[in-house]
Design a protein around this motif. Structure first.
Motif, PDB file in Angstrom:
ATOM      1  N   CYS A 158       0.704  -1.146  -0.118  1.00 47.59           N
ATOM      2  CA  CYS A 158       0.076   0.093  -0.031  1.00 47.59           C
ATOM      3  C   CYS A 158       1.005   1.216  -0.177  1.00 47.59           C
ATOM      4  CB  CYS A 158      -0.796  -0.206   1.222  1.00 47.59           C
ATOM      5  SG  CYS A 158      -1.899  -1.522   1.497  1.00 47.59           S
ATOM      6  N   TRP A 159       0.592   2.321  -0.805  1.00 51.35           N
ATOM      7  CA  TRP A 159       1.357   3.340  -0.913  1.00 51.35           C
ATOM      8  C   TRP A 159       0.587   4.559  -0.418  1.00 51.35           C
ATOM      9  CZ3 TRP A 159       1.318   6.224  -6.095  1.00 51.35           C
ATOM     10  CH2 TRP A 159       2.444   7.257  -6.110  1.00 51.35           C
ATOM     11  N   ASP A 160       1.031   5.618  -0.052  1.00 56.55           N
ATOM     12  CA  ASP A 160       0.451   6.869   0.485  1.00 56.55           C
ATOM     13  C   ASP A 160      -0.114   7.717  -0.980  1.00 56.55           C
ATOM     14  OD1 ASP A 160       2.728   8.327  -0.664  1.00 56.55           O
ATOM     15  OD2 ASP A 160       3.101   8.859   1.539  1.00 56.55           O
ATOM     16  N   GLY A 161       0.281   7.392  -2.054  1.00 63.38           N
ATOM     17  CA  GLY A 161       0.063   8.052  -3.137  1.00 63.38           C
ATOM     18  C   GLY A 161       0.721   9.468  -3.544  1.00 63.38           C
ATOM     19  N   LYS A 162       1.748   9.663  -2.730  1.00 62.32           N
ATOM     20  CA  LYS A 162       2.324  11.089  -2.952  1.00 62.32           C
ATOM     21  C   LYS A 162       3.937  10.723  -2.921  1.00 62.32           C
ATOM     22  CE  LYS A 162      -0.328  12.077   0.432  1.00 62.32           C
ATOM     23  NZ  LYS A 162      -0.757  12.767   1.977  1.00 62.32           N
ATOM     24  N   THR A 163       4.424  10.349  -1.869  1.00 60.02           N
ATOM     25  CA  THR A 163       5.582  10.328  -1.613  1.00 60.02           C
ATOM     26  C   THR A 163       6.534   9.049  -2.452  1.00 60.02           C
ATOM     27  OG1 THR A 163       5.186  11.194   0.636  1.00 60.02           O
ATOM     28  CG2 THR A 163       7.521  10.536   0.043  1.00 60.02           C
TER      29      THR A 163
ATOM     30  N   SER B  94       8.279   5.193   5.105  1.00 60.34           N
ATOM     31  CA  SER B  94       7.121   5.698   5.382  1.00 60.34           C
ATOM     32  C   SER B  94       5.957   5.851   4.564  1.00 60.34           C
ATOM     33  CB  SER B  94       7.473   6.895   6.430  1.00 60.34           C
ATOM     34  OG  SER B  94       7.779   7.848   5.631  1.00 60.34           O
ATOM     35  N   HIS B  95       6.486   5.929   3.199  1.00 59.43           N
ATOM     36  CA  HIS B  95       5.559   6.131   2.105  1.00 59.43           C
ATOM     37  C   HIS B  95       4.778   4.611   1.749  1.00 59.43           C
ATOM     38  CE1 HIS B  95       9.024   4.307   0.376  1.00 59.43           C
ATOM     39  NE2 HIS B  95       8.675   4.347  -0.790  1.00 59.43           N
ATOM     40  N   VAL B  96       5.317   3.704   2.204  1.00 60.66           N
ATOM     41  CA  VAL B  96       4.275   2.360   2.103  1.00 60.66           C
ATOM     42  C   VAL B  96       4.023   1.801   3.421  1.00 60.66           C
ATOM     43  CG1 VAL B  96       5.477   1.833  -0.352  1.00 60.66           C
ATOM     44  CG2 VAL B  96       6.817   1.180   1.756  1.00 60.66           C
ATOM     45  N   ALA B  97       3.023   0.851   3.365  1.00 60.75           N
ATOM     46  CA  ALA B  97       2.601  -0.030   4.487  1.00 60.75           C
ATOM     47  C   ALA B  97       1.910  -1.092   3.998  1.00 60.75           C
ATOM     48  CB  ALA B  97       1.229   1.148   5.115  1.00 60.75           C
ATOM     49  N   TYR B  98       1.572  -1.985   5.119  1.00 62.16           N
ATOM     50  CA  TYR B  98       0.852  -3.360   4.775  1.00 62.16           C
ATOM     51  C   TYR B  98      -0.482  -3.130   4.818  1.00 62.16           C
ATOM     52  CZ  TYR B  98       5.473  -5.533   5.047  1.00 62.16           C
ATOM     53  OH  TYR B  98       7.007  -5.840   5.040  1.00 62.16           O
ATOM     54  N   PRO B  99      -1.224  -4.129   4.220  1.00 57.94           N
ATOM     55  CA  PRO B  99      -2.760  -3.822   4.439  1.00 57.94           C
ATOM     56  C   PRO B  99      -3.119  -3.967   6.214  1.00 57.94           C
ATOM     57  CG  PRO B  99      -2.125  -5.505   2.985  1.00 57.94           C
ATOM     58  CD  PRO B  99      -1.011  -5.265   3.600  1.00 57.94           C
ATOM     59  N   SER B 100      -4.364  -3.270   6.168  1.00 61.73           N
ATOM     60  CA  SER B 100      -4.673  -2.990   7.609  1.00 61.73           C
ATOM     61  C   SER B 100      -5.303  -4.162   8.292  1.00 61.73           C
ATOM     62  CB  SER B 100      -5.749  -1.677   7.656  1.00 61.73           C
ATOM     63  OG  SER B 100      -6.756  -1.986   6.684  1.00 61.73           O
ATOM     64  N   SER B 101      -5.637  -5.092   7.389  1.00 65.81           N
ATOM     65  CA  SER B 101      -6.120  -6.521   7.948  1.00 65.81           C
ATOM     66  C   SER B 101      -6.056  -7.229   6.833  1.00 65.81           C
ATOM     67  CB  SER B 101      -7.588  -6.189   8.357  1.00 65.81           C
ATOM     68  OG  SER B 101      -8.598  -5.936   7.410  1.00 65.81           O
ATOM     69  N   GLY B 102      -5.696  -8.468   7.131  1.00 64.78           N
ATOM     70  CA  GLY B 102      -5.615  -9.429   6.076  1.00 64.78           C
ATOM     71  C   GLY B 102      -4.102  -9.403   5.179  1.00 64.78           C
ATOM     72  N   THR B 103      -4.336  -9.726   4.105  1.00 71.24           N
ATOM     73  CA  THR B 103      -2.916  -9.963   3.246  1.00 71.24           C
ATOM     74  C   THR B 103      -3.228  -9.423   1.885  1.00 71.24           C
ATOM     75  OG1 THR B 103      -3.029 -12.096   2.360  1.00 71.24           O
ATOM     76  CG2 THR B 103      -2.007 -12.028   4.747  1.00 71.24           C
ATOM     77  N   PHE B 104      -2.192  -9.041   1.176  1.00 68.70           N
ATOM     78  CA  PHE B 104      -2.412  -8.725  -0.110  1.00 68.70           C
ATOM     79  C   PHE B 104      -3.133 -10.099  -1.009  1.00 68.70           C
ATOM     80  CE2 PHE B 104      -0.609  -9.186  -4.747  1.00 68.70           C
ATOM     81  CZ  PHE B 104      -1.064  -7.680  -4.975  1.00 68.70           C
TER      82      PHE B 104
ATOM     83  N   PRO C 128      -7.720  -4.963   2.942  1.00 73.98           N
ATOM     84  CA  PRO C 128      -7.601  -3.360   2.631  1.00 73.98           C
ATOM     85  C   PRO C 128      -6.325  -2.548   2.935  1.00 73.98           C
ATOM     86  CG  PRO C 128      -8.898  -3.790   4.398  1.00 73.98           C
ATOM     87  CD  PRO C 128      -8.409  -5.018   3.770  1.00 73.98           C
ATOM     88  N   CYS C 129      -6.252  -1.639   2.121  1.00 66.93           N
ATOM     89  CA  CYS C 129      -4.982  -0.565   2.675  1.00 66.93           C
ATOM     90  C   CYS C 129      -5.519   0.439   3.622  1.00 66.93           C
ATOM     91  CB  CYS C 129      -4.590   0.096   1.371  1.00 66.93           C
ATOM     92  SG  CYS C 129      -3.585  -0.902   0.092  1.00 66.93           S
ATOM     93  N   PRO C 130      -4.555   0.683   4.470  1.00 72.12           N
ATOM     94  CA  PRO C 130      -4.969   1.704   5.476  1.00 72.12           C
ATOM     95  C   PRO C 130      -5.295   3.082   4.802  1.00 72.12           C
ATOM     96  CG  PRO C 130      -2.920   1.093   5.669  1.00 72.12           C
ATOM     97  CD  PRO C 130      -3.241   0.311   4.702  1.00 72.12           C
ATOM     98  N   ALA C 131      -6.194   3.784   5.533  1.00 72.62           N
ATOM     99  CA  ALA C 131      -6.617   5.306   4.887  1.00 72.62           C
ATOM    100  C   ALA C 131      -5.325   5.991   4.707  1.00 72.62           C
ATOM    101  CB  ALA C 131      -7.594   5.919   5.854  1.00 72.62           C
ATOM    102  N   THR C 132      -4.292   6.018   5.545  1.00 67.22           N
ATOM    103  CA  THR C 132      -2.981   6.521   5.135  1.00 67.22           C
ATOM    104  C   THR C 132      -2.321   6.458   4.015  1.00 67.22           C
ATOM    105  OG1 THR C 132      -2.022   5.409   6.603  1.00 67.22           O
ATOM    106  CG2 THR C 132      -2.785   7.228   7.577  1.00 67.22           C
ATOM    107  N   HIS C 133      -2.783   5.178   3.303  1.00 62.50           N
ATOM    108  CA  HIS C 133      -1.799   4.557   2.354  1.00 62.50           C
ATOM    109  C   HIS C 133      -2.758   3.812   1.443  1.00 62.50           C
ATOM    110  CE1 HIS C 133       1.494   5.092   5.291  1.00 62.50           C
ATOM    111  NE2 HIS C 133       2.107   5.207   4.282  1.00 62.50           N
ATOM    112  N   PRO C 134      -3.799   4.552   0.823  1.00 69.09           N
ATOM    113  CA  PRO C 134      -5.134   4.113   0.024  1.00 69.09           C
ATOM    114  C   PRO C 134      -4.568   3.554  -1.268  1.00 69.09           C
ATOM    115  CG  PRO C 134      -4.726   6.470  -0.324  1.00 69.09           C
ATOM    116  CD  PRO C 134      -3.674   6.317   0.645  1.00 69.09           C
TER     117      PRO C 134
END
Length: 84
Positions: free
Chosen positions: A9-14, A22-32, A37-43
């Motif tokens: 998951c990427w923040d869409g900007k950085t 910090s510009h990427v994250a793992y799904p907020s639950s589950g897996t790829f 779903p991606c967290p709201a901060t990294h949609p």
């Protein structure tokens, strides 16, 4: 063997922040794989990068060469002995 899965998951900007992560994250639950779903901060979902490495460890078959405390002899260069 080690399996490394990078964030999907990427923040869409950085593109490359000073901490390089910090510009990427793992799904907020589950897996790829389960379409978590991606967290709201990294949609923004990005393709998963999966890296698997397998080493020939037959040189370590003799338990007498292992640490006397019963732990295994393989340690990451940054000190992690568990791989977790």
């Amino acid at each position: 063997m080690v399996n490394v899965r990078f964030p999907t998951c990427w923040d869409g900007k950085t593109l490359d922040p000073p901490d390089h992560s910090s510009h990427v994250a793992y799904p907020s639950s589950g897996t790829f794989e389960s379409n978590g779903p991606c967290p709201a901060t990294h949609p923004v979902k990005i393709p998963q990068l999966f890296y698997e490495v397998i080493w020939d460890t037959t040189a370590f078959n003799n338990k007498a060469d292992w640490p006397t405390d019963g732990s295994q002899p393989f340690v990451w260069s940054f000190g992690d002995k568990t791989g977790k």
